[in-house]
Design a protein around this motif. Sequence first.
Motif, PDB file in Angstrom:
ATOM      1  N   TYR A   1       0.931  -1.428   0.021  1.00 44.57           N
ATOM      2  CA  TYR A   1       0.334  -0.216  -0.026  1.00 44.57           C
ATOM      3  C   TYR A   1       0.926   1.404   0.193  1.00 44.57           C
ATOM      4  N   ARG A   2       2.253   1.039   0.570  1.00 44.98           N
ATOM      5  CA  ARG A   2       3.434   2.145   0.986  1.00 44.98           C
ATOM      6  C   ARG A   2       3.211   2.446  -0.553  1.00 44.98           C
ATOM      7  N   ARG A   3       3.831   1.170  -1.179  1.00 44.48           N
ATOM      8  CA  ARG A   3       4.647   1.942  -2.726  1.00 44.48           C
ATOM      9  C   ARG A   3       4.042   1.786  -3.450  1.00 44.48           C
ATOM     10  N   ALA A   4       2.946   1.707  -2.992  1.00 43.04           N
ATOM     11  CA  ALA A   4       1.300   1.991  -4.727  1.00 43.04           C
ATOM     12  C   ALA A   4       1.104   3.315  -3.795  1.00 43.04           C
ATOM     13  N   ALA A   5       0.867   4.142  -3.214  1.00 40.65           N
ATOM     14  CA  ALA A   5       1.140   5.872  -2.538  1.00 40.65           C
ATOM     15  C   ALA A   5       2.728   5.835  -3.291  1.00 40.65           C
ATOM     16  N   ASP A   6       3.497   6.040  -2.722  1.00 40.14           N
ATOM     17  CA  ASP A   6       4.874   6.264  -3.881  1.00 40.14           C
ATOM     18  C   ASP A   6       4.547   6.329  -5.373  1.00 40.14           C
ATOM     19  N   PHE A   7       4.180   5.622  -5.446  1.00 39.51           N
ATOM     20  CA  PHE A   7       3.637   5.519  -7.391  1.00 39.51           C
ATOM     21  C   PHE A   7       3.142   6.586  -8.291  1.00 39.51           C
ATOM     22  N   LEU A   8       2.762   6.701  -7.129  1.00 41.37           N
ATOM     23  CA  LEU A   8       0.746   7.908  -7.832  1.00 41.37           C
ATOM     24  C   LEU A   8       2.301   8.810  -7.666  1.00 41.37           C
ATOM     25  N   ASN A   9       2.328   9.249  -6.428  1.00 39.45           N
ATOM     26  CA  ASN A   9       2.789  10.637  -5.960  1.00 39.45           C
ATOM     27  C   ASN A   9       3.927  10.937  -6.771  1.00 39.45           C
ATOM     28  N   ILE A  10       4.982   9.722  -7.399  1.00 40.37           N
ATOM     29  CA  ILE A  10       5.851  10.215  -8.748  1.00 40.37           C
ATOM     30  C   ILE A  10       5.343  10.414 -10.017  1.00 40.37           C
ATOM     31  N   ASN A  11       4.607  10.197 -10.015  1.00 36.16           N
ATOM     32  CA  ASN A  11       3.806  10.185 -11.205  1.00 36.16           C
ATOM     33  C   ASN A  11       3.183  10.908 -11.651  1.00 36.16           C
ATOM     34  N   GLY A  12       2.813  11.566 -10.494  1.00 34.11           N
ATOM     35  CA  GLY A  12       2.582  13.449 -10.386  1.00 34.11           C
ATOM     36  C   GLY A  12       0.693  13.132 -10.845  1.00 34.11           C
ATOM     37  N   VAL A  13       0.046  12.123 -10.405  1.00 37.41           N
ATOM     38  CA  VAL A  13      -1.723  12.207 -10.690  1.00 37.41           C
ATOM     39  C   VAL A  13      -1.791  12.940  -9.743  1.00 37.41           C
ATOM     40  N   ASP A  14      -2.680  13.659 -10.859  1.00 35.18           N
ATOM     41  CA  ASP A  14      -3.860  14.695 -10.561  1.00 35.18           C
ATOM     42  C   ASP A  14      -4.676  14.860  -8.835  1.00 35.18           C
ATOM     43  N   ILE A  15      -5.846  13.572  -9.075  1.00 38.98           N
ATOM     44  CA  ILE A  15      -6.527  13.186  -7.925  1.00 38.98           C
ATOM     45  C   ILE A  15      -6.689  11.084  -8.905  1.00 38.98           C
ATOM     46  N   THR A  16      -6.793  10.994  -6.565  1.00 39.15           N
ATOM     47  CA  THR A  16      -7.039   8.929  -6.786  1.00 39.15           C
ATOM     48  C   THR A  16      -8.516   9.316  -6.742  1.00 39.15           C
ATOM     49  N   VAL A  17      -9.460   8.047  -7.044  1.00 38.64           N
ATOM     50  CA  VAL A  17     -10.528   7.788  -7.103  1.00 38.64           C
ATOM     51  C   VAL A  17     -10.520   5.973  -6.153  1.00 38.64           C
ATOM     52  N   LEU A  18     -10.774   6.225  -5.041  1.00 41.20           N
ATOM     53  CA  LEU A  18     -11.174   4.973  -4.096  1.00 41.20           C
ATOM     54  C   LEU A  18     -12.470   4.685  -4.735  1.00 41.20           C
ATOM     55  N   GLN A  19     -12.793   3.508  -4.854  1.00 44.52           N
ATOM     56  CA  GLN A  19     -13.793   2.083  -4.148  1.00 44.52           C
ATOM     57  C   GLN A  19     -13.677   1.494  -3.368  1.00 44.52           C
ATOM     58  N   HIS A  20     -14.366   1.893  -2.653  1.00 39.78           N
ATOM     59  CA  HIS A  20     -13.979   1.598  -0.769  1.00 39.78           C
ATOM     60  C   HIS A  20     -15.111   0.434  -0.789  1.00 39.78           C
ATOM     61  N   GLU A  21     -14.982  -0.668  -0.280  1.00 46.29           N
ATOM     62  CA  GLU A  21     -16.579  -2.053   0.014  1.00 46.29           C
ATOM     63  C   GLU A  21     -15.204  -2.642   0.964  1.00 46.29           C
TER      64      GLU A  21
END
Length: 227
Positions: free
Chosen positions: A75-95
């Motif tokens: 989960y930490r690595r995934a957040a780092d991946f999105l941060n490094i790639n400059g993602v503008d917005i994250t949408v979480l599908q929670h269940e």
Amino acid sequence: MTLENREFPRDVAIIGTYPPRQCGIATFTSDVVSALAKAKPDLNILAVPINDREQGYPYGSPVRFEIAERDIDAYRRAADFLNINGVDITVLQHEFGIFGGKAGSHILTFLRELHMPLVSVLHTVLREPDRAQKRVLSEICRLSDRVVVMSHLASDFLTETYEVPKERIAVIPHGIPDVPFVDPNFYKDQFGAAGKVVLLTFGLLSPSKGIENVIEALPKIREKVPD
């Protein structure tokens, strides 16, 4: 960038399960990706699926990163991946049930590391959660810039049980594919149910949905409603 910014985001990450995994959230996530791609062809969409098995799944585009359900470091690595790639917005599908940790608490590790706005789509909002469920969902709402639910009742639960401000909640009803109307008798004939009332449900079968309770109750229902 904030959600108040009128400029449409360029890079969007969507977190949830994803096909070919057999999961209702996977189907929903895939439909969201398809709808976004159709509405904004120049949008760069990254899907980050949650894997419930070690070997994962044979994903195709737009999956760019995978998270092993029970591996909190993933989960930490995934957040780092999105941060490094400059993602503008994250949408979480929670269940409940698709993330690791007690009541799915591993997802909080991911959300706390994000450096961009977060929209959380809540597929289940419990009116009477246990302590762990309430803690996790309350924290997801706190970390989210917007929270999306699919009914006004779920919105009421968020304000009453989880103390989420109404101005941060958006109600977007669950969509369905746009298909032409067909007389239901056409299908009833195929199953020998012509002239009878038919009960329908949707989604994948699982023990938590109470389908077995309906089946057990049907004999008594038929005593009162023979058709």
